[in-house]
Design a protein around this motif. Sequence first.
Motif, short mmCIF file in Angstrom:
data_model
loop_
_atom_site.label_atom_id
_atom_site.label_comp_id
_atom_site.label_asym_id
_atom_site.label_seq_id
_atom_site.Cartn_x
_atom_site.Cartn_y
_atom_site.Cartn_z
N TYR A 123 -2.42 9.59 10.94
CA TYR A 123 -2.68 8.91 9.67
C TYR A 123 -1.38 8.88 8.85
CZ TYR A 123 -5.06 7.64 5.28
OH TYR A 123 -5.47 7.02 4.11
N ARG A 124 -1.00 10.02 8.30
CA ARG A 124 0.20 10.05 7.45
C ARG A 124 1.44 9.61 8.22
NH1 ARG A 124 1.88 13.04 2.71
NH2 ARG A 124 -0.05 14.24 2.74
N ALA A 125 1.61 10.11 9.45
CA ALA A 125 2.82 9.79 10.21
C ALA A 125 2.89 8.32 10.57
CB ALA A 125 2.88 10.66 11.48
N LEU A 126 1.75 7.71 10.90
CA LEU A 126 1.74 6.28 11.21
C LEU A 126 2.09 5.46 9.98
CD1 LEU A 126 1.15 3.86 13.06
CD2 LEU A 126 -1.27 4.09 12.42
N ILE A 127 1.51 5.80 8.85
CA ILE A 127 1.79 5.06 7.62
C ILE A 127 3.26 5.23 7.22
CG2 ILE A 127 1.29 5.04 5.14
CD1 ILE A 127 -1.67 5.43 5.93
N ASP A 128 3.81 6.40 7.47
CA ASP A 128 5.23 6.62 7.21
C ASP A 128 6.09 5.73 8.11
OD1 ASP A 128 7.27 8.15 5.76
OD2 ASP A 128 7.76 8.98 7.72
N ASP A 129 5.68 5.59 9.37
CA ASP A 129 6.39 4.67 10.28
C ASP A 129 6.38 3.24 9.73
OD1 ASP A 129 7.17 6.48 12.21
OD2 ASP A 129 5.46 6.14 13.52
N ILE A 130 5.25 2.82 9.22
CA ILE A 130 5.08 1.44 8.77
C ILE A 130 5.86 1.18 7.48
CG2 ILE A 130 3.42 -0.24 7.89
CD1 ILE A 130 1.34 1.12 9.78
N PHE A 131 5.69 2.05 6.49
CA PHE A 131 6.22 1.78 5.15
C PHE A 131 7.65 2.28 4.94
CE2 PHE A 131 1.76 1.11 4.37
CZ PHE A 131 1.73 0.15 3.38
N ILE B 40 -10.93 8.79 4.87
CA ILE B 40 -11.96 7.81 4.53
C ILE B 40 -11.86 7.36 3.08
CG2 ILE B 40 -14.46 7.59 4.15
CD1 ILE B 40 -14.76 9.36 6.73
N PHE B 41 -11.59 8.30 2.18
CA PHE B 41 -11.62 7.96 0.76
C PHE B 41 -10.24 7.62 0.20
CE2 PHE B 41 -15.54 10.37 1.39
CZ PHE B 41 -16.44 9.40 0.97
N SER B 42 -9.23 7.59 1.07
CA SER B 42 -7.90 7.22 0.58
C SER B 42 -7.34 5.97 1.24
CB SER B 42 -6.92 8.37 0.81
OG SER B 42 -6.64 8.58 2.19
N PHE B 43 -8.06 5.35 2.19
CA PHE B 43 -7.47 4.22 2.92
C PHE B 43 -7.44 2.93 2.12
CE2 PHE B 43 -11.93 3.21 3.86
CZ PHE B 43 -11.93 1.82 3.81
N HIS B 44 -8.18 2.83 1.01
CA HIS B 44 -8.33 1.57 0.29
C HIS B 44 -7.03 0.87 -0.09
CE1 HIS B 44 -12.60 2.82 -0.25
NE2 HIS B 44 -12.79 1.52 -0.18
N PRO B 45 -5.95 1.58 -0.47
CA PRO B 45 -4.71 0.86 -0.79
C PRO B 45 -4.21 -0.02 0.34
CG PRO B 45 -4.58 3.10 -1.61
CD PRO B 45 -5.84 3.03 -0.79
N LEU B 46 -4.54 0.32 1.59
CA LEU B 46 -4.12 -0.52 2.71
C LEU B 46 -4.72 -1.91 2.61
CD1 LEU B 46 -4.38 2.17 5.50
CD2 LEU B 46 -2.26 1.05 4.76
N LEU B 47 -5.87 -2.04 1.95
CA LEU B 47 -6.51 -3.35 1.79
C LEU B 47 -5.76 -4.24 0.82
CD1 LEU B 47 -10.27 -2.24 1.59
CD2 LEU B 47 -8.97 -2.93 3.61
N ILE B 48 -4.84 -3.66 0.03
CA ILE B 48 -4.05 -4.45 -0.92
C ILE B 48 -2.55 -4.28 -0.68
CG2 ILE B 48 -5.85 -4.52 -2.70
CD1 ILE B 48 -4.34 -2.23 -4.13
N GLY B 49 -2.20 -3.79 0.51
CA GLY B 49 -0.80 -3.74 0.89
C GLY B 49 -0.06 -2.48 0.55
N GLY B 50 -0.78 -1.40 0.24
CA GLY B 50 -0.12 -0.18 -0.19
C GLY B 50 -0.35 1.00 0.74
N SER B 51 0.56 1.94 0.69
CA SER B 51 0.41 3.20 1.41
C SER B 51 -0.45 4.15 0.57
CB SER B 51 1.77 3.85 1.66
OG SER B 51 1.64 5.23 1.93
N PRO B 52 -1.46 4.76 1.14
CA PRO B 52 -2.26 5.74 0.38
C PRO B 52 -1.43 6.90 -0.14
CG PRO B 52 -3.39 5.13 2.41
CD PRO B 52 -2.00 4.55 2.49
N PHE B 53 -0.26 7.13 0.46
CA PHE B 53 0.59 8.25 0.06
C PHE B 53 1.64 7.84 -0.98
CE2 PHE B 53 -0.99 8.92 4.34
CZ PHE B 53 -1.58 10.17 4.21
#
Length: 508
Positions: free
Chosen positions: A346-354, A197-210
């Motif tokens: 969460y992490r695995a999906l974002i890794d797939d995307i980025f 919840i508190f780390s998803f914000h970078p997705l709103l500007i095109g970034g991976s939270p990780f």
Amino acid sequence: MLTLDASVPLTHADRRPHAVVVGSGFGGLAAAIRLGARGYRVTVLERLDKPGGRARVHRQDGFTFDAGPTIVTAPFLFEELWTLCGRRMADDVTLVPMRPYYRIRFDDGATFDYSGDLAAMRAEVAKFSPADVAGYERFMAQSEAIFRVGFEELGHVPFGRIRDMLRIAPDLVRLGGHRSVYDVVAKYIRDERLRTIFSFHPLLIGGSPFRASAIYCLIAHLERRWGVHFAMGGTGRLVNGLVGLIAGQGGTLRCDAEVAEITVACGAATGVRLADGTTIAADIVVSNADSAHTYRNLVPASARRRWTDRKVDKAHSSMGLFVWYFGTKRKYPDVAHHTILMGPRYRALIDDIFRRKHLADDFSLYLHRPTETDPMLAPPGCDAFYVLSPVPNLAGGQDWAALAEPYRRRIEASLEATVLPGLSAELITSKVTTPQDFRDDFLSFRGSGFGLEPVLTQSAWFRPHNASEDVRNLFLVGAGTHPGAGLPGVLSTARVLDTVVPDARVFA
């Protein structure tokens, strides 16, 4: 070619220095207003048939869909533009605060209402993990500290020299800017769902939270400071309001006017050449086009020493976006204006995307239901929606002509099984946008949704500068330059011009 001229026609007696702005996204429109207020005669050139760029509006079957940004934060940055023109923003645009900002729904059905109300947020955190309430408060204190430096002190400051970066290096280290957003959140919060919840914000500007720099933790405090708002009538009302301000200053907006080249002589921008061969002379040129497209396609290779094709190609682009706009013949009153539906990973999906650039079978979604706030955006008794899925950019090699409809159907089935029961029988209008459309319509490099990915090595001095390093009198605004994507970032890129663009009297 559609031309929206000033209310008072320009004449040959107008001796003001001429500024050409390439593109009419929010960065370009804001730049035009700021330049007009400083004595320039401004011409804005838009290759599409309507202004707004990624913030354009789709109208279909009686529904109004905002194509792009729907979350308005830091509204003072818009209000400044009206003030520069001696006007009140409230006379043209009504902003409504969102309560909650977002409703976040997890795959197991658990929900979290994210708002600016401190007591309500404590209660929501405690609902998931009572032991994390104190950590949440410490994280918000850290977010505020980062905000004070990253937004208030540096958001409108140009990073034209390496020493500008070295000057802030101690602050970056002290605030953990070398770490990722997720890492900083995890330092304070133990529950994995709360970390999401508190780390998803970078997705709103095109970034991976990780991968996004912890500097972007400032977004949490920025939202609390000014709230999250919606423009009644849709984001297009903001676009129309800004176009009206430009006209009132004596500026001009030309649609269906594609710029093929930024002309350069003796190392300085001298104007533009349109796709139809027309040339337009200018004292300065401001590009609101995608920064990678600006350098790879608009600025001659012979004029570029830093932003060569090779350097642009090596940069990391943000993820792509799959957006489905649709309308229903019934209302869904239990769905919030902004809903974030987290998938099973969460992490695995974002890794797939980025990283892997793999289109996964699962997804996380942002569902926008503006008719909760403004029913006039749909016919009576109907709801308007768009649902956005982060996906790999075109470097993943996906064939969206073949994938778009199957992917849309999968999203439809997921929504129908969760928050929009009976959706398939209620649909009455539909439109899809893919990363391929971002490349074709907005000339977005690799079809990315937000330009350069916001990692530390592509932030501040490391991004393409607001004052071009390669070409004098060429300036950049928009998501691809400093400080970056999102409405506050894009509007701040235009604010930086007040520092780096010379006063008009220099050219008089």
